[in-house]
Write an enzyme that holds these catalytic residues in place. Sequence first.
Site, PDB file in Angstrom:
ATOM      1  N   ARG A  46       0.853  -1.200   0.000  1.00  0.00           N
ATOM      2  CA  ARG A  46       0.000   0.000   0.000  1.00  0.00           C
ATOM      3  C   ARG A  46       0.885   1.245   0.000  1.00  0.00           C
ATOM      4  O   ARG A  46       0.578   2.249  -0.635  1.00  0.00           O
ATOM      5  CB  ARG A  46      -0.932   0.003   1.225  1.00  0.00           C
ATOM      6  CG  ARG A  46      -1.657   1.323   1.407  1.00  0.00           C
ATOM      7  CD  ARG A  46      -2.877   1.273   2.324  1.00  0.00           C
ATOM      8  NE  ARG A  46      -2.799   0.349   3.408  1.00  0.00           N
ATOM      9  CZ  ARG A  46      -2.090   0.523   4.546  1.00  0.00           C
ATOM     10  NH1 ARG A  46      -1.389   1.620   4.729  1.00  0.00           N
ATOM     11  NH2 ARG A  46      -2.097  -0.406   5.484  1.00  0.00           N
ATOM     12  N   TYR A  98     -16.512  18.167 -13.787  1.00  0.00           N
ATOM     13  CA  TYR A  98     -17.033  16.799 -13.758  1.00  0.00           C
ATOM     14  C   TYR A  98     -18.021  16.637 -12.588  1.00  0.00           C
ATOM     15  O   TYR A  98     -17.733  17.079 -11.472  1.00  0.00           O
ATOM     16  CB  TYR A  98     -15.855  15.819 -13.632  1.00  0.00           C
ATOM     17  CG  TYR A  98     -16.308  14.400 -13.406  1.00  0.00           C
ATOM     18  CD1 TYR A  98     -17.206  13.785 -14.278  1.00  0.00           C
ATOM     19  CD2 TYR A  98     -15.862  13.665 -12.321  1.00  0.00           C
ATOM     20  CE1 TYR A  98     -17.641  12.489 -14.069  1.00  0.00           C
ATOM     21  CE2 TYR A  98     -16.284  12.363 -12.103  1.00  0.00           C
ATOM     22  CZ  TYR A  98     -17.189  11.786 -12.982  1.00  0.00           C
ATOM     23  OH  TYR A  98     -17.620  10.502 -12.767  1.00  0.00           O
ATOM     24  N   ASP A 170      -7.264  20.163 -12.702  1.00  0.00           N
ATOM     25  CA  ASP A 170      -7.644  18.858 -13.267  1.00  0.00           C
ATOM     26  C   ASP A 170      -7.334  18.929 -14.762  1.00  0.00           C
ATOM     27  O   ASP A 170      -7.992  19.631 -15.518  1.00  0.00           O
ATOM     28  CB  ASP A 170      -9.141  18.613 -12.997  1.00  0.00           C
ATOM     29  CG  ASP A 170      -9.611  17.253 -13.501  1.00  0.00           C
ATOM     30  OD1 ASP A 170      -8.960  16.691 -14.403  1.00  0.00           O
ATOM     31  OD2 ASP A 170     -10.644  16.767 -13.005  1.00  0.00           O
ATOM     32  N   LYS A 195      -8.786   8.013 -18.502  1.00  0.00           N
ATOM     33  CA  LYS A 195      -9.189   8.566 -19.788  1.00  0.00           C
ATOM     34  C   LYS A 195      -8.062   8.475 -20.816  1.00  0.00           C
ATOM     35  O   LYS A 195      -7.665   7.388 -21.179  1.00  0.00           O
ATOM     36  CB  LYS A 195      -9.673  10.006 -19.573  1.00  0.00           C
ATOM     37  CG  LYS A 195     -10.675  10.147 -18.418  1.00  0.00           C
ATOM     38  CD  LYS A 195     -11.917   9.326 -18.680  1.00  0.00           C
ATOM     39  CE  LYS A 195     -13.043   9.515 -17.695  1.00  0.00           C
ATOM     40  NZ  LYS A 195     -12.913   8.912 -16.403  1.00  0.00           N
TER      41      LYS A 195
HETATM   42  O1  P1T Z   1     -13.605   8.222 -13.130  1.00  0.00           O
HETATM   43  P1  P1T Z   1     -12.376   8.616 -12.358  1.00  0.00           P
HETATM   44  O2  P1T Z   1     -11.119   8.005 -12.864  1.00  0.00           O
HETATM   45  O3  P1T Z   1     -12.554   8.459 -10.885  1.00  0.00           O
HETATM   46  O4  P1T Z   1     -12.139  10.187 -12.633  1.00  0.00           O
HETATM   47  C1  P1T Z   1     -13.035  11.187 -12.244  1.00  0.00           C
HETATM   48  C2  P1T Z   1     -12.923  12.381 -13.154  1.00  0.00           C
HETATM   49  C3  P1T Z   1     -12.217  13.500 -12.723  1.00  0.00           C
HETATM   50  N1  P1T Z   1     -12.065  14.579 -13.514  1.00  0.00           N
HETATM   51  C4  P1T Z   1     -12.597  14.626 -14.751  1.00  0.00           C
HETATM   52  C5  P1T Z   1     -12.416  15.845 -15.593  1.00  0.00           C
HETATM   53  C6  P1T Z   1     -13.323  13.539 -15.249  1.00  0.00           C
HETATM   54  O5  P1T Z   1     -13.833  13.618 -16.488  1.00  0.00           O
HETATM   55  C7  P1T Z   1     -13.515  12.390 -14.424  1.00  0.00           C
HETATM   56  C8  P1T Z   1     -14.329  11.224 -14.873  1.00  0.00           C
HETATM   57  N2  P1T Z   1     -15.187  11.522 -15.937  1.00  0.00           N
HETATM   58  C9  P1T Z   1     -16.082  10.656 -16.508  1.00  0.00           C
HETATM   59  C10 P1T Z   1     -16.267   9.392 -16.093  1.00  0.00           C
HETATM   60  C11 P1T Z   1     -16.855  11.202 -17.640  1.00  0.00           C
HETATM   61  O6  P1T Z   1     -17.435  10.442 -18.447  1.00  0.00           O
HETATM   62  O7  P1T Z   1     -16.900  12.433 -17.779  1.00  0.00           O
END
Ligand code: P1T
Length: 381
Positions: A46, A98, A170, A195
């Site tokens: 961890r 988001y 972000d 992504k």
């Molecule tokens: O899904 P995750 O890896 O936990 O990330 C969250 C997140 C944070 N910041 C941005 C700009 C994001 O687009 C996302 C996740 N977004 C999607 C799942 C979406 O379809 O927009």
Amino acid sequence: MKFGTKAIHAGIEPEPITGAVMTPIFQTSTYAQEGIGKHKGYEYARTQNPTRTVLEKNIAALENGQFGLCFASGMAAVDAVIKLLKQGDEIIACNDLYGGTYRIITKIFEGLGINAKFVDMENPANIEQYITPKTKLIWVETPTNPLLNLIDIEEIAKISKKHQINLCVDNTFATPYLQNPLDLGADIVMHSMTKYLGGHSDVVMGALVTNSAETHAKLAFIQNSCGAVPSPHDCFLMLRGIKTLHIRMDRHSENGKKMAEYLVGHHKIGKVYWIGLPTHKNHHIALKQMRGFGGMVAFTLKNDSLENAIKVMESFEVFTLGESLGGVESLCTHPATMTHAAIPKEDREARGLSDTLIRLSVGIEDADDLIADLENALKNI
Ligand code: P1T
């Protein structure tokens, strides 16, 4: 070293025992210690894992930062940043972001006494009026999800530095290939690596990069204490995905341009959002702080009914209807019911996010097939 070379080599050495060129998956939860307090830098997985260490060095290098940390998801990375704050502290966040980031702030942290103001950052000076002695974090997402607004990171950083407030950006939509927030004055850069960084829709992961040893130590403490770490196998997949980030992003940008230009010229289309369009209201900010425009496109229909929007989204054959973005395959998302459903309808609409907005993550397929798919879908309305 230039970007493509860093994506493939930064932080990555052949494995010393066998010479394996690809970083092995160290699928272990613990490490043998030679004696009490005597070990090779790894005690418990961890806290540290060699596959993760390589990935953390790699993502730090791509963001021109000194320290990287990887998390079990993008949201776990957001969570770690906000845990730098304490009860009574305040956050100023951009007002288009988001839905999950909005949700963790309003539904988790506000309950713990950390309050936020969601403000329009199009004019950076606007945020000054919201700053109080309690403001400890400015949260910027640019380009924003899903409306593709742009925020001038350098201008916001001038304000955050003046008031000694941490600025976290972000950078998920841009990726480090197109934008490096630390170079523009941000203190922390955050990624949903799920992504574009992973790029193949097969891993959920997040990352934080900073140049501050003090902030890094605090975030590493949170990472270890709270335990939202990615698996060694996912770190391996992420390293593999990142090796092609630069060539994928070029193709995403190329296809994004073709798709946006096609949409602009179509008589059934209302608004088109793509940051590379000279008509985008903040295209000049993209030119100032980014090296390309990416493959995220959003649009509304001229006959702007929810029924028509649903018909179009359900008619795609190459675009897959679903949440997420940034994979090699094209995706179509309905933000109002999917990614941004956590934001109350009145708040969404006040920010310009209508129920009829359609978001496309334009993949790296042949653009002609993507355009034909769109053309076909639009015939149904
Ligand atoms: O899904 P995750 O890896 O936990 O990330 C969250 C997140 C944070 N910041 C941005 C700009 C994001 O687009 C996302 C996740 N977004 C999607 C799942 C979406 O379809 O927009």
